[in-house]
Design a protein around this motif. Structure first.
Motif, PDB file in Angstrom:
ATOM      1  N   ILE A 230       0.670  -1.207   0.254  1.00 14.27           N
ATOM      2  CA  ILE A 230       0.066   0.183  -0.086  1.00 14.27           C
ATOM      3  C   ILE A 230       1.042   1.297   0.085  1.00 14.27           C
ATOM      4  O   ILE A 230       0.429   2.182  -0.680  1.00 14.27           O
ATOM      5  CB  ILE A 230      -0.853   0.030   1.025  1.00 14.27           C
ATOM      6  N   ASP A 231       1.988   1.236   0.790  1.00 10.67           N
ATOM      7  CA  ASP A 231       2.856   2.469   0.762  1.00 10.67           C
ATOM      8  C   ASP A 231       3.525   2.647  -0.361  1.00 10.67           C
ATOM      9  O   ASP A 231       3.698   3.608  -0.961  1.00 10.67           O
ATOM     10  CB  ASP A 231       3.578   2.136   2.021  1.00 10.67           C
ATOM     11  N   ALA A 232       4.188   1.551  -1.012  1.00  5.15           N
ATOM     12  CA  ALA A 232       5.160   1.691  -2.004  1.00  5.15           C
ATOM     13  C   ALA A 232       4.049   1.960  -3.441  1.00  5.15           C
ATOM     14  O   ALA A 232       4.569   2.714  -4.174  1.00  5.15           O
ATOM     15  CB  ALA A 232       5.521   0.243  -2.434  1.00  5.15           C
ATOM     16  N   LEU A 233       2.813   1.553  -3.331  1.00  2.00           N
ATOM     17  CA  LEU A 233       1.834   2.153  -4.486  1.00  2.00           C
ATOM     18  C   LEU A 233       1.396   3.561  -4.502  1.00  2.00           C
ATOM     19  O   LEU A 233       1.418   3.979  -5.769  1.00  2.00           O
ATOM     20  CB  LEU A 233       0.840   1.034  -4.481  1.00  2.00           C
ATOM     21  N   GLY A 234       1.190   4.147  -3.456  1.00  2.00           N
ATOM     22  CA  GLY A 234       0.763   5.267  -3.216  1.00  2.00           C
ATOM     23  C   GLY A 234      -0.438   5.728  -3.931  1.00  2.00           C
ATOM     24  O   GLY A 234      -1.381   4.933  -4.161  1.00  2.00           O
ATOM     25  N   ASP A 235      -0.445   6.682  -4.955  1.00  2.00           N
ATOM     26  CA  ASP A 235      -1.504   6.736  -5.646  1.00  2.00           C
ATOM     27  C   ASP A 235      -2.000   5.722  -6.995  1.00  2.00           C
ATOM     28  O   ASP A 235      -2.933   5.761  -7.463  1.00  2.00           O
ATOM     29  CB  ASP A 235      -1.466   8.347  -6.369  1.00  2.00           C
ATOM     30  N   ASP A 236      -0.950   4.975  -7.160  1.00  2.00           N
ATOM     31  CA  ASP A 236      -1.111   3.898  -8.330  1.00  2.00           C
ATOM     32  C   ASP A 236      -1.929   2.865  -7.553  1.00  2.00           C
ATOM     33  O   ASP A 236      -2.354   1.815  -8.486  1.00  2.00           O
ATOM     34  CB  ASP A 236       0.282   3.442  -8.689  1.00  2.00           C
ATOM     35  N   ILE A 237      -2.306   2.756  -6.293  1.00  2.00           N
ATOM     36  CA  ILE A 237      -3.104   1.753  -6.067  1.00  2.00           C
ATOM     37  C   ILE A 237      -4.443   1.765  -6.641  1.00  2.00           C
ATOM     38  O   ILE A 237      -5.191   0.831  -6.991  1.00  2.00           O
ATOM     39  CB  ILE A 237      -3.548   2.032  -4.383  1.00  2.00           C
ATOM     40  N   GLN A 238      -5.004   3.007  -7.383  1.00  2.00           N
ATOM     41  CA  GLN A 238      -6.036   3.060  -8.249  1.00  2.00           C
ATOM     42  C   GLN A 238      -5.828   2.232  -9.314  1.00  2.00           C
ATOM     43  O   GLN A 238      -6.788   1.608  -9.964  1.00  2.00           O
ATOM     44  CB  GLN A 238      -6.483   4.438  -8.620  1.00  2.00           C
ATOM     45  N   ILE A 239      -4.777   2.022  -9.975  1.00  2.00           N
ATOM     46  CA  ILE A 239      -4.287   1.356 -10.879  1.00  2.00           C
ATOM     47  C   ILE A 239      -4.665  -0.201 -10.733  1.00  2.00           C
ATOM     48  O   ILE A 239      -5.188  -0.901 -11.485  1.00  2.00           O
ATOM     49  CB  ILE A 239      -2.931   1.592 -11.692  1.00  2.00           C
ATOM     50  N   VAL A 240      -4.031  -0.532  -9.618  1.00  2.00           N
ATOM     51  CA  VAL A 240      -4.247  -1.913  -8.938  1.00  2.00           C
ATOM     52  C   VAL A 240      -5.598  -2.338  -8.886  1.00  2.00           C
ATOM     53  O   VAL A 240      -6.029  -3.308  -9.407  1.00  2.00           O
ATOM     54  CB  VAL A 240      -3.492  -2.169  -7.780  1.00  2.00           C
ATOM     55  N   ALA A 241      -6.311  -1.527  -8.406  1.00  2.00           N
ATOM     56  CA  ALA A 241      -7.764  -1.628  -8.191  1.00  2.00           C
ATOM     57  C   ALA A 241      -8.515  -1.833  -9.493  1.00  2.00           C
ATOM     58  O   ALA A 241      -9.400  -2.698  -9.508  1.00  2.00           O
ATOM     59  CB  ALA A 241      -8.490  -0.439  -7.214  1.00  2.00           C
ATOM     60  N   ASP A 242      -8.266  -1.093 -10.391  1.00  2.00           N
ATOM     61  CA  ASP A 242      -8.815  -1.100 -11.785  1.00  2.00           C
ATOM     62  C   ASP A 242      -8.424  -2.279 -12.454  1.00  2.00           C
ATOM     63  O   ASP A 242      -9.181  -3.121 -13.006  1.00  2.00           O
ATOM     64  CB  ASP A 242      -8.480   0.004 -12.795  1.00  2.00           C
ATOM     65  N   ARG A 243      -7.123  -2.675 -12.527  1.00  2.00           N
ATOM     66  CA  ARG A 243      -6.891  -3.893 -13.070  1.00  2.00           C
ATOM     67  C   ARG A 243      -7.240  -5.248 -12.541  1.00  2.00           C
ATOM     68  O   ARG A 243      -7.158  -6.385 -13.125  1.00  2.00           O
ATOM     69  CB  ARG A 243      -5.316  -4.067 -13.056  1.00  2.00           C
ATOM     70  N   ASN A 244      -7.867  -5.078 -11.049  1.00  2.00           N
ATOM     71  CA  ASN A 244      -8.414  -6.390 -10.413  1.00  2.00           C
ATOM     72  C   ASN A 244      -9.905  -6.045 -10.248  1.00  2.00           C
ATOM     73  O   ASN A 244     -10.470  -6.823  -9.546  1.00  2.00           O
ATOM     74  CB  ASN A 244      -7.678  -6.600  -9.356  1.00  2.00           C
ATOM     75  N   ASN A 245     -10.395  -5.116 -10.923  1.00  2.00           N
ATOM     76  CA  ASN A 245     -11.928  -4.945 -11.000  1.00  2.00           C
ATOM     77  C   ASN A 245     -12.397  -5.000  -9.319  1.00  2.00           C
ATOM     78  O   ASN A 245     -13.332  -5.547  -8.863  1.00  2.00           O
ATOM     79  CB  ASN A 245     -12.692  -6.105 -11.426  1.00  2.00           C
ATOM     80  N   MET A 246     -11.383  -4.097  -8.651  1.00  2.00           N
ATOM     81  CA  MET A 246     -11.852  -3.811  -7.188  1.00  2.00           C
ATOM     82  C   MET A 246     -11.814  -2.324  -7.183  1.00  2.00           C
ATOM     83  O   MET A 246     -11.491  -1.541  -7.699  1.00  2.00           O
ATOM     84  CB  MET A 246     -10.912  -4.530  -6.421  1.00  2.00           C
ATOM     85  N   THR A 247     -12.169  -1.826  -5.872  1.00  2.00           N
ATOM     86  CA  THR A 247     -12.207  -0.508  -5.380  1.00  2.00           C
ATOM     87  C   THR A 247     -11.000  -0.300  -4.514  1.00  2.00           C
ATOM     88  O   THR A 247     -10.403  -1.528  -4.186  1.00  2.00           O
ATOM     89  CB  THR A 247     -13.509  -0.142  -4.312  1.00  2.00           C
ATOM     90  N   VAL A 248     -10.468   0.709  -4.229  1.00  2.00           N
ATOM     91  CA  VAL A 248      -8.908   0.906  -3.693  1.00  2.00           C
ATOM     92  C   VAL A 248      -9.354   0.425  -2.276  1.00  2.00           C
ATOM     93  O   VAL A 248      -8.411  -0.168  -1.465  1.00  2.00           O
ATOM     94  CB  VAL A 248      -8.780   2.495  -3.708  1.00  2.00           C
ATOM     95  N   ASP A 249     -10.576   0.609  -1.682  1.00  2.00           N
ATOM     96  CA  ASP A 249     -10.567  -0.002  -0.446  1.00  2.00           C
ATOM     97  C   ASP A 249     -10.788  -1.110  -0.357  1.00  2.00           C
ATOM     98  O   ASP A 249     -10.162  -1.946   0.530  1.00  2.00           O
ATOM     99  CB  ASP A 249     -12.122   0.764   0.404  1.00  2.00           C
ATOM    100  N   GLU A 250     -11.325  -2.115  -1.134  1.00  2.00           N
ATOM    101  CA  GLU A 250     -11.006  -3.404  -1.541  1.00  2.00           C
ATOM    102  C   GLU A 250      -9.799  -4.114  -1.720  1.00  2.00           C
ATOM    103  O   GLU A 250      -9.338  -4.832  -0.888  1.00  2.00           O
ATOM    104  CB  GLU A 250     -12.116  -3.818  -2.485  1.00  2.00           C
ATOM    105  N   VAL A 251      -8.980  -3.317  -2.159  1.00  2.00           N
ATOM    106  CA  VAL A 251      -7.667  -3.691  -2.405  1.00  2.00           C
ATOM    107  C   VAL A 251      -7.033  -3.501  -1.247  1.00  2.00           C
ATOM    108  O   VAL A 251      -6.207  -4.387  -0.470  1.00  2.00           O
ATOM    109  CB  VAL A 251      -6.952  -2.886  -3.499  1.00  2.00           C
ATOM    110  N   LYS A 252      -6.893  -2.649  -0.247  1.00  2.00           N
ATOM    111  CA  LYS A 252      -6.371  -2.261   0.943  1.00  2.00           C
ATOM    112  C   LYS A 252      -6.933  -3.282   1.967  1.00  2.00           C
ATOM    113  O   LYS A 252      -5.864  -3.815   2.335  1.00  2.00           O
ATOM    114  CB  LYS A 252      -6.709  -0.797   1.411  1.00  2.00           C
ATOM    115  N   ASP A 253      -8.133  -3.530   2.000  1.00  2.00           N
ATOM    116  CA  ASP A 253      -8.779  -4.603   3.099  1.00  2.00           C
ATOM    117  C   ASP A 253      -8.027  -6.162   2.508  1.00  2.00           C
ATOM    118  O   ASP A 253      -7.785  -6.812   3.775  1.00  2.00           O
ATOM    119  CB  ASP A 253     -10.266  -4.640   2.665  1.00  2.00           C
ATOM    120  N   LEU A 254      -7.964  -6.378   1.362  1.00  2.00           N
ATOM    121  CA  LEU A 254      -7.489  -7.616   0.963  1.00  2.00           C
ATOM    122  C   LEU A 254      -5.994  -7.733   1.463  1.00  2.00           C
ATOM    123  O   LEU A 254      -5.547  -8.835   1.916  1.00  2.00           O
ATOM    124  CB  LEU A 254      -7.524  -7.844  -0.530  1.00  2.00           C
TER     125      LEU A 254
END
Length: 126
Positions: free
Chosen positions: A82-106
């Protein structure tokens, strides 16, 4: 009749070769562990990206080397990811069909879940 058979055989071989090429050209998980089902019964699993989603990853990120579609230098999990991704966490969320909050929780709830350098979530299996 022989010409028709030869044309049909060439077409079948072409389809097989094309299919194999497509499978190998979109393979971002080379060298990454495969998804494991053990010890994951209580945590949600990340959805697998579809062929069209991985082909459309044209987003360049601020920390991506040489204009590639990477968001991390190496696979990471938990708060470190989460720290390393910074704002790029939105890209991860998009690529995995998830929200940013879902990525963080997971990532925070399941220590086996990691983010690949290309931004796809996978289970490290242990």
């Amino acid at each position: 009749m022989r010409i028709l058979f030869a044309v049909l055989a060439v077409a079948v071989v072409a389809v097989i070769v094309f299919s194999l090429f497509q499978m190998n050209s979109g393979d971002d998980s080379a060298g990454e562990p495969t998804e494991s089902t053990s010890e994951q019964s209580e945590s949600p699993s990340a959805p697998e990206p579809t062929e069209t989603e991985t082909e459309g990853d044209d987003v360049e990120t601020s920390n991506s080397p040489s204009g590639t579609n990477t968001v991390l230098d190496k696979p990471l999990g938990g708060q470190e990811a989460i720290d390393a991704l910074g704002d790029d966490i939105q890209i991860v969320a998009d690529r995995n069909n998830m929200t940013v909050d879902e990525v963080k929780d997971l990532l925070l709830k399941d220590k086996n879940m990691k983010v690949s350098p290309t931004g796809h979530i996978f289970a490290s299996g242990g």
